[in-house]
Design a protein around this motif. Structure first.
Motif, PDB file in Angstrom:
ATOM      1  N   GLU A 186      66.923 113.931   7.740  1.00  0.00           N
ATOM      2  CA  GLU A 186      66.428 113.026   8.818  1.00  0.00           C
ATOM      3  C   GLU A 186      65.240 112.331   8.380  1.00  0.00           C
ATOM      4  O   GLU A 186      64.575 112.557   7.661  1.00  0.00           O
ATOM      5  CB  GLU A 186      65.765 114.168   9.898  1.00  0.00           C
ATOM      6  CG  GLU A 186      66.185 113.704  11.169  1.00  0.00           C
ATOM      7  CD  GLU A 186      65.833 114.802  12.034  1.00  0.00           C
ATOM      8  OE1 GLU A 186      64.956 114.352  13.067  1.00  0.00           O
ATOM      9  OE2 GLU A 186      66.305 115.853  12.159  1.00  0.00           O
ATOM     10  N   LYS A 187      65.291 111.006   8.880  1.00  0.00           N
ATOM     11  CA  LYS A 187      64.127 110.159   8.687  1.00  0.00           C
ATOM     12  C   LYS A 187      62.845 110.438   9.321  1.00  0.00           C
ATOM     13  O   LYS A 187      62.971 111.126  10.382  1.00  0.00           O
ATOM     14  CB  LYS A 187      64.404 108.846   9.180  1.00  0.00           C
ATOM     15  CG  LYS A 187      65.667 108.287   8.202  1.00  0.00           C
ATOM     16  CD  LYS A 187      65.756 106.683   8.724  1.00  0.00           C
ATOM     17  CE  LYS A 187      66.797 105.934   8.011  1.00  0.00           C
ATOM     18  NZ  LYS A 187      66.786 104.420   8.424  1.00  0.00           N
ATOM     19  N   THR A 188      61.932 110.230   8.820  1.00  0.00           N
ATOM     20  CA  THR A 188      60.491 110.382   9.297  1.00  0.00           C
ATOM     21  C   THR A 188      60.281 109.457  10.458  1.00  0.00           C
ATOM     22  O   THR A 188      60.135 108.070   9.899  1.00  0.00           O
ATOM     23  CB  THR A 188      59.398 110.663   8.177  1.00  0.00           C
ATOM     24  OG1 THR A 188      59.738 111.676   7.145  1.00  0.00           O
ATOM     25  CG2 THR A 188      57.924 110.722   8.832  1.00  0.00           C
ATOM     26  N   LYS A 189      60.051 109.756  11.606  1.00  0.00           N
ATOM     27  CA  LYS A 189      59.464 108.831  12.615  1.00  0.00           C
ATOM     28  C   LYS A 189      58.158 108.528  12.407  1.00  0.00           C
ATOM     29  O   LYS A 189      57.114 109.188  12.309  1.00  0.00           O
ATOM     30  CB  LYS A 189      59.745 109.418  13.907  1.00  0.00           C
ATOM     31  CG  LYS A 189      61.349 109.550  14.183  1.00  0.00           C
ATOM     32  CD  LYS A 189      61.339 109.930  15.644  1.00  0.00           C
ATOM     33  CE  LYS A 189      63.062 110.422  15.820  1.00  0.00           C
ATOM     34  NZ  LYS A 189      63.001 111.469  17.104  1.00  0.00           N
ATOM     35  N   ILE A 190      57.951 107.121  12.302  1.00  0.00           N
ATOM     36  CA  ILE A 190      56.405 106.819  12.331  1.00  0.00           C
ATOM     37  C   ILE A 190      56.156 105.480  13.300  1.00  0.00           C
ATOM     38  O   ILE A 190      56.884 104.787  13.602  1.00  0.00           O
ATOM     39  CB  ILE A 190      55.988 106.251  10.975  1.00  0.00           C
ATOM     40  CG1 ILE A 190      56.572 104.841  10.473  1.00  0.00           C
ATOM     41  CG2 ILE A 190      56.365 107.414   9.989  1.00  0.00           C
ATOM     42  CD1 ILE A 190      55.884 104.345   9.178  1.00  0.00           C
ATOM     43  N   ILE A 191      54.999 105.400  13.602  1.00  0.00           N
ATOM     44  CA  ILE A 191      54.341 104.217  14.222  1.00  0.00           C
ATOM     45  C   ILE A 191      53.314 103.862  13.197  1.00  0.00           C
ATOM     46  O   ILE A 191      52.499 104.796  12.740  1.00  0.00           O
ATOM     47  CB  ILE A 191      53.500 104.514  15.516  1.00  0.00           C
ATOM     48  CG1 ILE A 191      54.685 104.845  16.719  1.00  0.00           C
ATOM     49  CG2 ILE A 191      52.870 102.993  15.873  1.00  0.00           C
ATOM     50  CD1 ILE A 191      53.979 105.402  18.070  1.00  0.00           C
ATOM     51  N   LEU A 192      53.693 102.408  12.636  1.00  0.00           N
ATOM     52  CA  LEU A 192      52.527 101.982  11.818  1.00  0.00           C
ATOM     53  C   LEU A 192      51.410 101.090  12.382  1.00  0.00           C
ATOM     54  O   LEU A 192      51.593 100.193  13.273  1.00  0.00           O
ATOM     55  CB  LEU A 192      53.188 100.990  10.710  1.00  0.00           C
ATOM     56  CG  LEU A 192      52.471 100.451   9.690  1.00  0.00           C
ATOM     57  CD1 LEU A 192      51.542 101.313   8.733  1.00  0.00           C
ATOM     58  CD2 LEU A 192      53.524  99.673   8.640  1.00  0.00           C
ATOM     59  N   ASP A 193      50.254 101.596  12.245  1.00  0.00           N
ATOM     60  CA  ASP A 193      49.313 100.819  12.916  1.00  0.00           C
ATOM     61  C   ASP A 193      48.467 100.056  11.847  1.00  0.00           C
ATOM     62  O   ASP A 193      47.725 100.589  10.952  1.00  0.00           O
ATOM     63  CB  ASP A 193      48.234 102.038  13.822  1.00  0.00           C
ATOM     64  CG  ASP A 193      47.203 101.188  14.611  1.00  0.00           C
ATOM     65  OD1 ASP A 193      47.753 100.779  15.782  1.00  0.00           O
ATOM     66  OD2 ASP A 193      46.165 100.917  14.421  1.00  0.00           O
ATOM     67  N   CYS A 194      48.513  98.839  12.163  1.00  0.00           N
ATOM     68  CA  CYS A 194      47.776  98.182  10.921  1.00  0.00           C
ATOM     69  C   CYS A 194      47.090  96.775  11.238  1.00  0.00           C
ATOM     70  O   CYS A 194      47.059  96.336  12.278  1.00  0.00           O
ATOM     71  CB  CYS A 194      49.097  97.762   9.892  1.00  0.00           C
ATOM     72  SG  CYS A 194      50.396  96.690  10.596  1.00  0.00           S
TER      73      CYS A 194
END
Ligand code: BDR
Ligand code: CA
Length: 312
Positions: A2-10
């Protein structure tokens, strides 16, 4: 797997742009959204930069603009390193990728609330958006699987002797996040300064010969120039992608649990991440702090990530 779900705050930002490149096309990562904050440049510029990078790469991930200034203090930008636009170097075609209408903080709150507690928050800029989301809706806090940030240092800072940019630019926000009680992995300058992007690395990546590698080379040639002017290094430290590289292959970084306090009170050391490396204080660890990185493996991860994009 399973893929790691992320939100990328940048806050793109040259190294943020490489973090986006690696996260958006990995078979290990499911990038749910890119949320943008003021940092390396004003929000007006960083959100344009995030969209330009996505458009250039053909990445179909929504981009949300968030906070244009820190929670309490005055805004601080890093134009000396990232240039007038915040992403000087590459020349992008006219921008057609639209900015989402929803505010980044609303997106973070909504996405976490609707989740099963399986989303990793990755921050590679000042932590304003995440901290604001925590203050706006504290019920999101237990929903955050973990926070992975580029920021801080247990050795020397890069804005003051004590403080690193992402933390000092909004130390109050970092304080909110570090006291949230969620698992934190901190990729600080102590390790990101070990992945200096020397000219031979730029040449190696450029030889891949696709859109992603061209962007990488155009970004790094500018970034290395300013890093040399400001810090004297021949290669710029590729700070932000260390977060994504670790999510792709955790063996690339060595971590040590430490109690970490964000200094929001003193004058001289304001914005310092006080890391109790030796555990003198006897307090429970609050973060896993990166203490070493396998630089050769890191560059292999970057190269593999760039190669995943199609030809020119
Ligand atoms: C951090 O500050 C920014 O200039 C970089 O993008 C990175 O996130 C390094 O201190
Ligand atoms: Ca950044």
């Amino acid at each position: 797997m399973e893929k790691t779900k992320i939100i990328l705050d940048c806050d793109p930002g040259h190294d943020d742009a490489v973090a986006i490149t690696l996260a958006a096309n990995s078979d290990k990562i499911d990038l749910l959204g890119i949320t943008v904050v003021a940092g390396n440049q004003t929000l007006e510029k960083t959100q344009i930069n995030a969209r330009n990078v996505c458009q250039w790469l053909g990445v179909d991930v929504p981009v949300y603009a968030g906070c244009g200034q820190p929670m309490v203090r005055e805004k601080m930008i890093a134009g000396d390193i990232h240039g007038e636009t915040g992403l000087d170097g590459p020349v992008f075609p006219p921008l057609t990728k639209e900015l989402e209408k929803e505010h980044a903080v609303d997106f973070i709150v909504k996405t976490l609330m609707e989740s099963d507690g399986d989303i990793t928050m990755v921050t590679t800029g000042p932590m304003t958006n995440l901290a604001m989301a925590m203050r706006m809706e504290p019920a999101i806090i237990p929903k955050i699987k973990q926070i992975v940030l580029m920021g801080g240092a247990y050795t020397n800072g890069n804005v003051t002797p004590a403080a690193e940019f992402n933390i000092i630019a909004d130390a109050d926000a970092a304080y909110v996040c570090f006291t949230s009680g969620r698992p934190i992995t901190m990729m600080g300058l102590d390790v990101t300064r070990k992945v200096l992007c020397y000219p031979e690395i730029v040449d190696r990546m450029e030889k891949i010969g696709n859109k992603a590698s061209k962007l990488f080379a155009d970004l790094m040639r500018f970034f290395c120039k300013t890093q040399k002017e400001v810090f004297g290094w021949e290669g710029g430290p590729l700070h932000d992608p260390v977060t994504i590289a670790w999510l792709i292959d955790p063996s690339v970084v060595t971590l040590k649990p430490m109690h970490v306090d964000i200094d929001i009170r003193s004058v001289q050391s304001y914005g310092r991440t006080n890391c109790d490396f030796f555990g003198y204080g006897g307090q429970e660890p609050t973060a896993n702090v990166a203490i070493d990185i396998d630089a050769a493996k890191f560059w292999d991860i970057v190269e593999a990530g760039l190669r995943r994009y199609s030809e020119a």
